[in-house]
Design a protein around this motif. Sequence first.
Motif, short mmCIF file in Angstrom:
data_model
loop_
_atom_site.label_atom_id
_atom_site.label_comp_id
_atom_site.label_asym_id
_atom_site.label_seq_id
_atom_site.Cartn_x
_atom_site.Cartn_y
_atom_site.Cartn_z
N MET A 1 2.26 -15.28 7.96
CA MET A 1 1.32 -15.17 6.71
C MET A 1 1.37 -16.34 5.62
N ALA A 2 0.39 -16.90 5.32
CA ALA A 2 0.49 -17.90 4.49
C ALA A 2 0.62 -17.23 3.00
N LYS A 3 1.38 -17.90 2.12
CA LYS A 3 1.79 -17.48 0.95
C LYS A 3 0.73 -16.90 0.05
N SER A 4 -0.54 -17.76 0.25
CA SER A 4 -1.94 -17.28 -0.54
C SER A 4 -2.42 -16.28 -0.06
N GLU A 5 -2.19 -15.76 0.96
CA GLU A 5 -2.94 -14.57 1.59
C GLU A 5 -2.23 -13.17 1.18
N LYS A 6 -2.81 -12.41 0.53
CA LYS A 6 -2.09 -11.15 0.24
C LYS A 6 -2.39 -10.04 1.17
N LYS A 7 -1.33 -9.14 1.56
CA LYS A 7 -1.56 -8.18 2.45
C LYS A 7 -2.61 -7.32 1.96
N VAL A 8 -3.38 -6.27 2.73
CA VAL A 8 -4.25 -5.40 2.44
C VAL A 8 -3.51 -4.15 2.79
N PHE A 9 -3.71 -3.25 1.78
CA PHE A 9 -3.17 -1.68 1.88
C PHE A 9 -4.17 -0.59 1.77
N TYR A 10 -4.17 0.11 2.32
CA TYR A 10 -5.15 1.19 2.23
C TYR A 10 -4.90 2.65 1.51
N CYS A 11 -3.42 2.54 0.96
CA CYS A 11 -3.17 3.58 0.14
C CYS A 11 -1.93 3.11 -0.30
N ASN A 12 -1.35 3.66 -1.71
CA ASN A 12 -0.46 3.11 -2.28
C ASN A 12 0.91 3.68 -1.58
N VAL A 13 0.82 4.60 -0.89
CA VAL A 13 2.03 5.08 -0.09
C VAL A 13 2.51 4.00 0.94
N GLU A 14 1.32 3.44 1.64
CA GLU A 14 1.48 2.30 2.46
C GLU A 14 2.12 1.08 1.64
N LEU A 15 1.65 0.47 0.54
CA LEU A 15 2.18 -0.19 -0.09
C LEU A 15 3.63 0.02 -0.41
N THR A 16 4.04 1.15 -0.79
CA THR A 16 5.63 1.26 -1.26
C THR A 16 6.45 1.32 -0.02
N ILE A 17 5.85 1.85 1.06
CA ILE A 17 6.64 1.89 2.24
C ILE A 17 7.00 0.53 2.78
N ASP A 18 6.06 -0.48 2.74
CA ASP A 18 6.15 -1.89 3.07
C ASP A 18 7.15 -2.32 2.08
N ILE A 19 7.42 -2.27 0.97
CA ILE A 19 8.36 -2.80 0.09
C ILE A 19 9.92 -2.02 0.22
N ILE A 20 9.74 -0.89 0.41
CA ILE A 20 11.06 -0.21 0.25
C ILE A 20 11.25 0.70 1.60
N GLY A 21 10.45 0.57 2.45
CA GLY A 21 10.49 1.44 3.53
C GLY A 21 11.79 1.07 4.75
N GLY A 22 11.90 1.80 5.52
CA GLY A 22 12.88 1.80 6.51
C GLY A 22 14.09 2.55 6.48
N LYS A 23 15.00 2.20 7.42
CA LYS A 23 16.05 3.01 7.28
C LYS A 23 17.35 2.72 6.01
N TRP A 24 17.12 1.36 6.08
CA TRP A 24 18.54 0.73 5.36
C TRP A 24 17.93 0.48 3.69
N LYS A 25 16.81 0.22 3.38
CA LYS A 25 16.31 -0.35 1.99
C LYS A 25 16.74 0.80 1.01
N PRO A 26 16.22 1.93 1.15
CA PRO A 26 16.56 3.00 0.13
C PRO A 26 18.03 3.34 -0.15
N LEU A 27 18.83 3.05 0.98
CA LEU A 27 20.36 3.35 0.95
C LEU A 27 20.90 1.95 0.13
N ILE A 28 20.46 0.75 0.47
CA ILE A 28 20.94 -0.29 -0.50
C ILE A 28 20.42 -0.21 -1.60
N ILE A 29 19.33 0.16 -2.13
CA ILE A 29 18.87 0.18 -3.40
C ILE A 29 19.86 1.44 -4.23
N HIS A 30 20.02 2.40 -3.62
CA HIS A 30 20.82 3.76 -3.98
C HIS A 30 22.23 2.97 -4.46
#
Length: 126
Positions: free
Chosen positions: A1-30
Amino acid sequence: MAKSEKKVFYCNVELTIDIIGGKWKPLIIHHIGKSGVIRYGELKRKIPSINERVLSRQLRELEENQLIIRKVYDEVPPKVEYSITEIGKTLAPILNDLGNWGKKYNENIKYGKVDFEDDCEEYKNS
């Protein structure tokens, strides 16, 4: 994906999960948020089931998303420390709530064996 293109999200939960989702990111942040400042090896010890390649990639993504700061010291051997950003600190209450939910769920459903010290309890870094 080119840097100038922005991802499209259909709700705020989807955006949040994209940023901090997965098995490890919440643990790392914690763990970074709870420690204030932490080195790679110490973080690896706190999350023993993560492999080094995945940990490095997740740290890089969290840094790119401005949730953590990576500070490299100019010395031999190299010293790298991670800390939480101000926006990363705002995740503390959410992660605390997730942890409390899991604790209550496990008390009622007996989903799994709890095998940790108080290290996963709430912290006041928010």
